[in-house]
Design an enzyme around this catalytic site. Sequence first.
Site, PDB file in Angstrom:
ATOM      1  N   CYS A  28       2.555 -18.650 -69.891  1.00  0.00           N
ATOM      2  CA  CYS A  28       2.173 -17.976 -68.644  1.00  0.00           C
ATOM      3  C   CYS A  28       1.068 -16.943 -68.902  1.00  0.00           C
ATOM      4  CB  CYS A  28       3.393 -17.285 -68.033  1.00  0.00           C
ATOM      5  SG  CYS A  28       2.942 -16.253 -66.630  1.00  0.00           S
ATOM      6  N   LYS A  55      15.755 -21.260 -63.719  1.00  0.00           N
ATOM      7  CA  LYS A  55      15.951 -19.844 -64.062  1.00  0.00           C
ATOM      8  C   LYS A  55      17.424 -19.456 -64.160  1.00  0.00           C
ATOM      9  CE  LYS A  55      11.673 -18.889 -61.697  1.00  0.00           C
ATOM     10  NZ  LYS A  55      11.075 -18.679 -60.374  1.00  0.00           N
ATOM     11  N   VAL A  68       7.901 -14.197 -64.167  1.00  0.00           N
ATOM     12  CA  VAL A  68       7.567 -13.435 -65.370  1.00  0.00           C
ATOM     13  C   VAL A  68       6.123 -12.949 -65.211  1.00  0.00           C
ATOM     14  CG1 VAL A  68       9.140 -14.663 -66.906  1.00  0.00           C
ATOM     15  CG2 VAL A  68       6.787 -15.501 -66.645  1.00  0.00           C
TER      16      VAL A  68
END
Lengths: 239, 239
Positions: A28, A55, A68
């Site tokens: 990410c 998640k 995140v």
Amino acid sequence: MNEKHLGKGSTNPPLSKGKLRLYSMRFCPYAQRAHLVLDAKKIPHDVVNIKLSDKPDWYFERNPLGKVPAIEMESGDCIYESLIIADYLDEKYPQRLLHPKDPIQKAKDRILVEHFSKIPTNVYKLFHGSDIDPLDDILTDLDLFEKELTLRATRFFGGDVPGMLDYVIWPWFERIDAFKIVAPEKFVIPSERYKKLKEWKETMKEDDAVKVTYIKPEIHVQFFNSYKSGNANYDILVK
Amino acid sequence: MNEKHLGKGSTNPPLSKGKLRLYSMRFCPYAQRAHLVLDAKKIPHDVVNIKLSDKPDWYFERNPLGKVPAIEMESGDCIYESLIIADYLDEKYPQRLLHPKDPIQKAKDRILVEHFSKIPTNVYKLFHGSDIDPLDDILTDLDLFEKELTLRATRFFGGDVPGMLDYVIWPWFERIDAFKIVAPEKFVIPSERYKKLKEWKETMKEDDAVKVTYIKPEIHVQFFNSYKSGNANYDILVK
């Protein structure tokens, strides 16, 4: 940092004494911003990777949005949103200040980050099809950074060493070569138009904080392809 | 502040010694954020209003995006983006600090502002038609603020006096009664669900900084209607 990503049914490991906890996902770019700030400022922390496609329930107690990055303090306080985390860390931990000390320069750098924030959206449009070709917009935004670096006449936007602006835009530059591999016909960056940025990119790759999380284009491509196939392989780097 | 809005062919009045220049539009909620911070901190400034439907060429030299608000310093430096301006002013002018002193609380308040930022988009969708009814999303976001105010158990989000969070969300609350007049069938806010926010809204109206720019619902409605008709009347309040 390269630990397995935790999904539903997992247990969140207990916090470590004297350390921040960073919740991340290894690929990410927003989470990478938090990594870069933590590493540049050498703030003691551990990392828990979250399986974003599945998640864990306990993660929503840390970040109700389930995204995140998030950081958790020993006090149990949690904060999220990559730029808010970055600003918090720079304010709370005075070692190696990443923002410019001059409030006007700091504001100007934040305006550049705001301009930059359209690039990820346009890159997404480029890959996922859109009525209007977003490449021109991407190139125009990059022009702004090329011009700015030329004006500043320093190695980094931050001066002799990378500052906040360098770090928060870096994750997308790290992925440029991967974008080119994934969509060579769409992602065409005329290199002579971005000479300064190209030099900057090579110099950034040698920075100690950048090195910690750096992922090679081929591995980014592997992740993109798994993500596009609907079965994102978060754990490519798990040994 | 209630001066005529300047359009193409106008001349930008010279800066005044010892004053910041705020470029505004009298009905813009984002510009109002900058007004509120300047007024709460009593920072000497003058105001130049920009006719957004017919922007003067000279304005693009101040803000290349052509949007308001922007502030210009005596040095000629210009910054824009309402939240960046607000943070800059709070950092540069230490009188009456609007952000919480505790970096964690400051970060948490900024996260709330981030959550709030979806409300203007959803209000816009509500008025301009959209496939999905955005009212539920608006109410869910408002729930968060109702809950937060209940938890804090203070008159304002900032404590005994309004702080940054209070001021940067205020402009949309000032317009709620106008939204109700413009679209009574769409904009239905169950008042018993937002008791704390309702009290807060009434108390905010008595704040000195809020009073400076406060516009009555009927006048907001007049502006909305002129805007919707394609001929925005920016100068309603010009005497």
